[in-house]
Design a protein around this motif. Structure first.
Motif: not given
Length: 185
Positions: A153-175
Protein backbone atom coordinates in the motif's frame (compact mmCIF):
# COMPACT_ATOMS: atom_id res chain seq x y z
CA UNK A 1 -65.67 14.02 -25.53
CA UNK A 2 -63.82 14.03 -28.80
CA UNK A 3 -60.16 13.00 -28.83
CA UNK A 4 -57.94 14.01 -31.66
CA UNK A 5 -56.12 10.81 -32.74
CA UNK A 6 -53.16 12.73 -34.17
CA UNK A 7 -52.33 14.67 -30.98
CA UNK A 8 -52.47 11.60 -28.67
CA UNK A 9 -49.16 10.06 -29.88
CA UNK A 10 -47.57 13.51 -29.71
CA UNK A 11 -48.76 13.95 -26.10
CA UNK A 12 -47.50 10.45 -25.18
CA UNK A 13 -44.12 11.22 -26.68
CA UNK A 14 -43.85 14.52 -24.77
CA UNK A 15 -44.90 12.81 -21.52
CA UNK A 16 -42.23 10.15 -21.94
CA UNK A 17 -39.64 12.75 -22.88
CA UNK A 18 -40.38 14.74 -19.70
CA UNK A 19 -40.14 11.57 -17.56
CA UNK A 20 -36.82 10.53 -19.15
CA UNK A 21 -35.31 14.02 -18.80
CA UNK A 22 -36.48 14.22 -15.18
CA UNK A 23 -34.87 10.81 -14.50
CA UNK A 24 -31.58 11.95 -16.05
CA UNK A 25 -31.56 15.11 -13.91
CA UNK A 26 -32.28 13.10 -10.73
CA UNK A 27 -29.51 10.59 -11.58
CA UNK A 28 -27.03 13.42 -12.25
CA UNK A 29 -27.85 15.18 -8.97
CA UNK A 30 -27.55 11.92 -6.99
CA UNK A 31 -24.23 10.99 -8.59
CA UNK A 32 -22.77 14.47 -8.28
CA UNK A 33 -23.84 15.27 -4.71
CA UNK A 34 -24.98 12.10 -2.88
CA UNK A 35 -23.25 8.92 -4.04
CA UNK A 36 -21.14 7.49 -6.81
CA UNK A 37 -20.19 4.00 -8.00
CA UNK A 38 -16.45 3.25 -8.35
CA UNK A 39 -14.29 0.28 -9.33
CA UNK A 40 -11.46 -0.65 -6.96
CA UNK A 41 -8.10 -1.11 -8.69
CA UNK A 42 -5.10 -2.77 -7.08
CA UNK A 43 -4.33 -4.77 -3.95
CA UNK A 44 -3.67 -2.07 -1.33
CA UNK A 45 -6.91 -2.75 0.56
CA UNK A 46 -6.93 -6.56 0.45
CA UNK A 47 -8.58 -8.50 2.04
CA UNK A 48 -11.29 -5.84 2.56
CA UNK A 49 -11.50 -5.12 -1.18
CA UNK A 50 -10.28 -7.10 -4.16
CA UNK A 51 -9.23 -5.49 -7.42
CA UNK A 52 -12.29 -4.94 -9.67
CA UNK A 53 -14.77 -4.76 -6.77
CA UNK A 54 -17.53 -2.23 -7.43
CA UNK A 55 -18.38 0.02 -4.49
CA UNK A 56 -20.83 2.81 -3.75
CA UNK A 57 -19.26 5.90 -2.22
CA UNK A 58 -21.40 8.18 -0.05
CA UNK A 59 -20.52 11.84 -0.53
CA UNK A 60 -22.52 12.97 2.50
CA UNK A 61 -21.14 10.70 5.25
CA UNK A 62 -19.44 11.99 8.38
CA UNK A 63 -15.97 10.44 8.48
CA UNK A 64 -14.93 8.41 11.55
CA UNK A 65 -11.82 6.48 12.49
CA UNK A 66 -11.44 3.19 10.57
CA UNK A 67 -13.87 4.25 7.79
CA UNK A 68 -12.84 3.43 4.21
CA UNK A 69 -12.46 6.70 2.33
CA UNK A 70 -11.93 7.53 -1.32
CA UNK A 71 -9.82 10.60 -2.05
CA UNK A 72 -7.97 12.33 -4.85
CA UNK A 73 -4.49 10.81 -5.05
CA UNK A 74 -1.77 13.30 -4.03
CA UNK A 75 0.47 12.87 -7.08
CA UNK A 76 -1.75 11.22 -9.69
CA UNK A 77 -4.98 11.97 -11.50
CA UNK A 78 -6.71 9.04 -9.79
CA UNK A 79 -8.64 8.23 -6.66
CA UNK A 80 -7.33 6.01 -3.85
CA UNK A 81 -9.25 4.06 -1.24
CA UNK A 82 -7.70 3.70 2.23
CA UNK A 83 -8.71 3.29 5.87
CA UNK A 84 -8.82 6.34 8.16
CA UNK A 85 -6.44 5.78 11.06
CA UNK A 86 -5.88 9.29 12.40
CA UNK A 87 -8.46 12.06 12.72
CA UNK A 88 -7.63 15.70 13.47
CA UNK A 89 -6.07 15.92 16.95
CA UNK A 90 -4.95 12.25 17.04
CA UNK A 91 -1.43 11.06 17.71
CA UNK A 92 -0.57 7.92 15.73
CA UNK A 93 2.20 5.41 16.28
CA UNK A 94 3.03 1.89 15.15
CA UNK A 95 5.21 -0.16 17.49
CA UNK A 96 5.98 -3.86 17.05
CA UNK A 97 3.08 -4.15 14.58
CA UNK A 98 0.60 -2.69 17.09
CA UNK A 99 -1.38 0.44 16.18
CA UNK A 100 -1.39 3.05 18.94
CA UNK A 101 -3.75 6.04 18.68
CA UNK A 102 -3.71 8.65 21.43
CA UNK A 103 -1.81 6.18 23.66
CA UNK A 104 -4.41 3.40 23.23
CA UNK A 105 -3.54 0.12 21.47
CA UNK A 106 -5.89 -1.11 18.75
CA UNK A 107 -6.21 -4.53 17.17
CA UNK A 108 -6.40 -4.49 13.40
CA UNK A 109 -8.27 -7.62 12.28
CA UNK A 110 -8.73 -6.10 8.81
CA UNK A 111 -4.96 -6.02 8.06
CA UNK A 112 -3.72 -8.54 5.51
CA UNK A 113 -1.33 -10.75 7.48
CA UNK A 114 0.37 -13.62 5.68
CA UNK A 115 0.48 -16.23 8.43
CA UNK A 116 1.89 -18.86 6.05
CA UNK A 117 5.27 -17.12 5.78
CA UNK A 118 7.30 -17.68 8.99
CA UNK A 119 9.81 -14.98 7.97
CA UNK A 120 7.14 -12.30 7.78
CA UNK A 121 6.58 -11.46 11.41
CA UNK A 122 5.44 -7.87 10.87
CA UNK A 123 3.43 -6.15 8.18
CA UNK A 124 3.88 -2.55 9.31
CA UNK A 125 7.20 -0.95 10.19
CA UNK A 126 7.58 1.03 13.40
CA UNK A 127 6.84 4.75 13.02
CA UNK A 128 5.41 7.78 14.75
CA UNK A 129 3.29 10.43 13.13
CA UNK A 130 6.01 12.98 13.83
CA UNK A 131 8.67 10.88 12.04
CA UNK A 132 6.50 10.64 8.93
CA UNK A 133 4.85 14.06 8.78
CA UNK A 134 6.70 16.32 11.20
CA UNK A 135 3.46 16.77 13.16
CA UNK A 136 2.86 15.45 16.71
CA UNK A 137 -0.89 15.16 16.04
CA UNK A 138 -2.99 15.14 12.89
CA UNK A 139 -3.73 18.83 12.15
CA UNK A 140 -7.23 20.20 11.60
CA UNK A 141 -8.42 19.61 8.04
CA UNK A 142 -6.32 16.46 7.53
CA UNK A 143 -6.48 12.66 7.92
CA UNK A 144 -3.85 9.96 8.34
CA UNK A 145 -4.74 6.90 6.20
CA UNK A 146 -3.30 3.40 5.74
CA UNK A 147 -4.10 0.54 3.39
CA UNK A 148 -5.17 -2.83 4.80
CA UNK A 149 -2.50 -4.60 2.75
CA UNK A 150 0.36 -2.74 4.40
CA UNK A 151 3.12 -4.47 2.43
CA UNK A 152 1.55 -3.33 -0.87
CA UNK A 153 0.00 0.00 0.00
CA UNK A 154 1.09 3.50 -0.88
CA UNK A 155 -0.51 5.56 1.88
CA UNK A 156 0.17 8.29 4.47
CA UNK A 157 3.46 6.62 5.34
CA UNK A 158 4.62 7.56 1.83
CA UNK A 159 2.81 10.77 0.90
CA UNK A 160 1.81 12.22 4.26
CA UNK A 161 -1.47 13.54 5.51
CA UNK A 162 -4.57 13.72 3.31
CA UNK A 163 -6.51 17.00 3.13
CA UNK A 164 -10.14 16.37 4.11
CA UNK A 165 -11.24 18.53 1.18
CA UNK A 166 -9.65 15.98 -1.21
CA UNK A 167 -12.16 13.32 -0.10
CA UNK A 168 -14.71 12.04 -2.59
CA UNK A 169 -16.50 10.20 0.22
CA UNK A 170 -16.83 7.03 2.26
CA UNK A 171 -17.26 3.53 0.85
CA UNK A 172 -20.61 2.30 2.14
CA UNK A 173 -21.36 -0.85 0.17
CA UNK A 174 -19.66 -3.34 -2.14
CA UNK A 175 -22.16 -4.27 -4.84
CA UNK A 176 -20.04 -6.44 -7.13
CA UNK A 177 -19.21 -9.26 -7.30
CA UNK A 178 -22.64 -10.19 -6.02
CA UNK A 179 -21.34 -13.10 -3.92
CA UNK A 180 -19.25 -10.54 -1.96
CA UNK A 181 -22.06 -8.01 -1.47
CA UNK A 182 -21.38 -6.20 1.80
CA UNK A 183 -22.63 -3.14 3.67
CA UNK A 184 -19.87 -1.31 5.59
CA UNK A 185 -20.64 0.58 8.80
Amino acid sequence: MIVNEVSKPKNDFLSWLVVILFGIVIAFVCREFLFSPLIVKGASMMPTYESEDVIIVSKVSEIDRFDHVVFKAPYEDEYYIKRVIGLPGDSVEMKDDVLIINGEEYEEPYVNRNTENPFQRRVTENFTLEEITGEKVVPEGYLFVLGDNRLRSSDSRHYGLIPIDSLLGESKIRIYPLNHLKLFN
